[in-house]
Design a protein around this motif. Sequence first.
Motif, PDB file in Angstrom:
ATOM      1  N   GLY A   1       0.539  -2.896  -6.874  1.00  0.00           N
ATOM      2  CA  GLY A   1       0.377  -2.296  -5.570  1.00  0.00           C
ATOM      3  C   GLY A   1      -0.968  -1.612  -5.421  1.00  0.00           C
ATOM      4  O   GLY A   1      -1.684  -1.356  -6.395  1.00  0.00           O
ATOM      5  N   GLU A   2      -1.291  -1.301  -4.168  1.00  0.00           N
ATOM      6  CA  GLU A   2      -2.540  -0.611  -3.838  1.00  0.00           C
ATOM      7  C   GLU A   2      -2.207   0.840  -3.508  1.00  0.00           C
ATOM      8  O   GLU A   2      -1.552   1.113  -2.500  1.00  0.00           O
ATOM      9  CB  GLU A   2      -3.204  -1.297  -2.650  1.00  0.00           C
TER      10      GLU A   2
ATOM     11  N   ALA B   1      -3.674   2.619 -14.356  1.00  0.00           N
ATOM     12  CA  ALA B   1      -3.487   1.398 -13.571  1.00  0.00           C
ATOM     13  C   ALA B   1      -3.530   0.232 -14.539  1.00  0.00           C
ATOM     14  O   ALA B   1      -4.487   0.082 -15.300  1.00  0.00           O
ATOM     15  CB  ALA B   1      -4.570   1.258 -12.513  1.00  0.00           C
TER      16      ALA B   1
ATOM     17  N   SER C   1      -4.053  -1.486  -8.128  1.00  0.00           N
ATOM     18  CA  SER C   1      -5.329  -0.917  -7.706  1.00  0.00           C
ATOM     19  C   SER C   1      -5.120   0.509  -7.230  1.00  0.00           C
ATOM     20  O   SER C   1      -4.043   0.854  -6.718  1.00  0.00           O
ATOM     21  CB  SER C   1      -5.989  -1.763  -6.611  1.00  0.00           C
ATOM     22  N   ILE C   2      -6.163   1.319  -7.418  1.00  0.00           N
ATOM     23  CA  ILE C   2      -6.128   2.719  -7.003  1.00  0.00           C
ATOM     24  C   ILE C   2      -7.419   3.028  -6.270  1.00  0.00           C
ATOM     25  O   ILE C   2      -8.515   2.683  -6.734  1.00  0.00           O
ATOM     26  CB  ILE C   2      -5.981   3.664  -8.213  1.00  0.00           C
ATOM     27  N   GLU C   3      -7.271   3.701  -5.138  1.00  0.00           N
ATOM     28  CA  GLU C   3      -8.428   4.286  -4.458  1.00  0.00           C
ATOM     29  C   GLU C   3      -8.170   5.775  -4.339  1.00  0.00           C
ATOM     30  O   GLU C   3      -7.187   6.196  -3.727  1.00  0.00           O
ATOM     31  CB  GLU C   3      -8.627   3.682  -3.070  1.00  0.00           C
TER      32      GLU C   3
ATOM     33  N   THR D   1     -10.988   2.766  -7.724  1.00  0.00           N
ATOM     34  CA  THR D   1     -12.140   3.374  -7.079  1.00  0.00           C
ATOM     35  C   THR D   1     -11.869   4.866  -6.935  1.00  0.00           C
ATOM     36  O   THR D   1     -10.846   5.258  -6.351  1.00  0.00           O
ATOM     37  CB  THR D   1     -12.395   2.770  -5.690  1.00  0.00           C
TER      38      THR D   1
ATOM     39  N   HIS E   1      -3.365   4.676  -2.672  1.00  0.00           N
ATOM     40  CA  HIS E   1      -4.431   5.527  -2.157  1.00  0.00           C
ATOM     41  C   HIS E   1      -4.106   6.978  -2.508  1.00  0.00           C
ATOM     42  O   HIS E   1      -3.011   7.458  -2.225  1.00  0.00           O
ATOM     43  CB  HIS E   1      -4.553   5.374  -0.649  1.00  0.00           C
TER      44      HIS E   1
ATOM     45  N   GLU F   1      -7.818  -2.530 -10.662  1.00  0.00           N
ATOM     46  CA  GLU F   1      -9.021  -2.065  -9.993  1.00  0.00           C
ATOM     47  C   GLU F   1      -8.830  -0.613  -9.563  1.00  0.00           C
ATOM     48  O   GLU F   1      -7.791  -0.258  -9.012  1.00  0.00           O
ATOM     49  CB  GLU F   1      -9.321  -2.919  -8.761  1.00  0.00           C
TER      50      GLU F   1
ATOM     51  N   VAL G   1       0.855  -1.194   0.000  1.00  0.00           N
ATOM     52  CA  VAL G   1       0.000   0.000   0.000  1.00  0.00           C
ATOM     53  C   VAL G   1       0.885   1.236   0.000  1.00  0.00           C
ATOM     54  O   VAL G   1       1.816   1.347   0.819  1.00  0.00           O
ATOM     55  CB  VAL G   1      -0.924   0.022   1.228  1.00  0.00           C
TER      56      VAL G   1
ATOM     57  N   SER H   1       0.462   5.665  -0.459  1.00  0.00           N
ATOM     58  CA  SER H   1      -0.527   6.737  -0.473  1.00  0.00           C
ATOM     59  C   SER H   1       0.092   8.043  -0.924  1.00  0.00           C
ATOM     60  O   SER H   1       1.237   8.353  -0.560  1.00  0.00           O
ATOM     61  CB  SER H   1      -1.132   6.926   0.925  1.00  0.00           C
TER      62      SER H   1
END
Length: 894
Positions: free
Chosen positions: A180-181, A199, A205-207, A237, A183, A235, A159, A161
């Motif tokens: 990776g995730e 992405a 993934s992206i939030e 969001t 934020h 993914e 993760v 950010s």
Amino acid sequence: MTRSSLLSLPALLASLSLGAACGDDPAPSGPPPTTTDPTCAEGQVLDGGTCVPAACGVGTWGDLPMDADAVYVDAGAADGGDGSQQAPVRGLQVGADVAATSGLSSVRVAAGTYFENLQLGEHHAGLEVVGRCAELVVVDGGNADEIPMVVEVDAPGEVISLRGLTLTAGPEGGLVVWGGEVHLDGVGFDANQMVGLVAVGGGASIEGVGLTIQGTQPAADGSWGRGMHVEGGAEVTLRESVLSANSEFGLHAGGSQVTLEAVEILGTLPDSSDELGIGMFVVAGASLAATDLTLSGNHELGLYLDSATMDLTDCVISDTQARADGARGLGAWVEGEALLRAERCEFANNRAIGVYGFESGTEITLVDSVISDTQEASGDAEGLGIRIEGGAHLAVEGGELRDNTAAGIYAKDEGTTVEVSGLSIRGTAATEAGLDGVGLQIDYGASLTAEDLVLDGNHRGGLDVRGTGATATVRGCTITGTAPDIDVYGAGISVSEGGALVASDCWISGTRGAGLLAYGGDTSVDLSGLVVSDTVEVPSLTTARGVEIADGATLTMTGSELTGNQGIGLLVVGAGASAWLEETTIQTTVQYSDGQGGRGLGVESGASVVGSALTIADTQSIGAFASGEGASLDLTDSVIRGTEPSDQSVLAFGLFAQNGAIVAATDVELRENEGPGLYSTSEGTLLSCEGCVITGNQFAGAAVTGDGRLELVGVDINDTLPHGSEGGGVGVFSLDHYSFTPSLLLQDSAVGVHTYAAVWLTVPGDYQIVGNDLTGGPGQDPYDWVHLHGDAVYVTGGIAPWDESTQTGLLLADNTLRESSGAAIFLDGASATLRDNVVVDNDTDLVQQRCDDISLVPEAQRAGLSVVEICPDQNRSTVALDFALVLMETEAED
């Protein structure tokens, strides 16, 4: 990862045949200029003599939390810093690396522009890079030397950010996530090249929340320029974010999963060839779910969906712009194995088509949504609310389509299916050329299933089902105000050219020209519980019908009501046209503006109608009629009553047959019509009535003229009254001025009491009056000095005895002739064959006067007649009234 990896997309654009786009090149954002003006605008605060956004706070670090567990970065710091708040480092990459090696999880970034490219990998796991605010912290990747994007993240399973930054000038993107995730909070993407946010891959993934992605520029070859690109299983969001003024696509998703909440995609720009500029492009197995989404001011298409799924809630797709050539500008384009579901969405002021779906496997579901104000586009569809074709499926639950052009919904092709419930379609306009303007049109092969449908104020029609294989099943509909332009013909429902409609519990009111129109071979309409009211004429055509079935079409109608329509309540016309009617009421049809018409039921020119348990009431001119060779009307257990004259007619008729038509009535009641209950005229015409009750009509209960034939068996004709201007007051009447030969069979019937006569015959023909009970009339005393008597049978005009070989003349056999104030049989310049008649309580049993050139009734036939006057010196006075029926008149004689 390399640039070639980023560009390894499926060959998606080729299938759409769309090009790329470019846009303007806004200058990168940065710190606002210094000013000494102490007055700041609303939403700003003064920071050292400079107004800054309130969200940025004041001081070097603004409102960022200050603690010893973070690395601090300041573009203006001195060389050699250790990353502490007192000695920050100057670069983001340095700060990130220091945090990674120091075991710290946060990088705090001061205001400034950072000319670098940031790479974050697995060793940056859990890292948070936080800027003072996106307006004041700018990361400029335009001088990339190692990676072509501003920020690259490749940290599978970890993760990372980013918050409060603006990423700008990346040669191949603002932020690219390979793994990776990530934020994102309050991050801006401004004037990057090729793509703002990317992405790629199943591990990415992206939030994001509060993002701004704007002004992305195309590559040197004019391609790309996308706001966001997601593919290969990634993914994303996004919440509370804006993508604006990007090029080619605002958002591109292929084979990935995207979730959007409170996102705006605005003003996506076309490429140099003025193509694309699509708000959202979702393809190749991608899945997108969005709530509170706005797509506005994009070009060519608001959204494009191909072989993917999309679920939209509370969305707006509006103001999509056409290309420079005037084509396209659609709200939504859906094809392939695609599924679109939109709930509480609005598609407004788009061009060509609001929502378009085609190809087998395409499924579109709209719930409580509105599609409005779709405009015409050059060389494209004409402003349709929805167009569905090629085997696609459309489901609409609730909602409204209003003020679109050409059609609210247009569906065509075999396998195309439309299901609607609780939908309103209003105000569909004609094209600039004045064509169409139909609420819902189902064409060749397509099928419709509708429930609780409202169609109001559409220009040329409410529902149109046209062509072989086109079918519609409708349960519960309201169709009103079609063709509000007074000189436009617009049926509430039109079915034609082999189309088929099954409709129940529908109300059609205030339409122009026709409530329901069906025409053409193999066209069929099945109606139950239908109400058609207040259809009005097209002034230039002077035509209107409640329902018209024409030229080979067929109708089945039960439990229905046609009321207050203008012209004709129900017209069935043309060879092969047919109708089967049961338990249906046709009432209060009114005349045209020229004073003609107002008829209840009409059958013409080879058409046929079979009706049972009908009520035809209070119409004008004619209750029911059949006209023309091959026309046939068969009525059973029905009532025709209260017909009144129109302004252009003198008498009104209950049941009327002419010009070779065949009419059969069984157990039909004809009463209180202001003219004859039955009327038959013209060569080849046959009107038969068996078991009918004909009561309280005016002039005559039944009449035959011309070469018409009238057959009455087992009927009851009583209480016929004189007409106010035309006289009469007889049970059965024959008339002709033009040497035709009327034909009458009156058998096993009861006729009486009438003012003047049970039977009144005035012209040679063939008349068989057999086995009846005929009661004479009371007559009248219009003057003190004369009595106009009433007879059971009055005969004049040279009628001769019955000739068996020629089947002409008059036969009176086996009748009971009773209670005549004049004579049981009055032959005035005429004769007859009398056989086995019974006379009861008549003033005179037989009078034969004006004997010159007539044969006398043989002595043997007078047997049983007690009071007989043969050729008296003084002729009796007969009714001196003017009998007139439909352009034919005769003068009664003294």
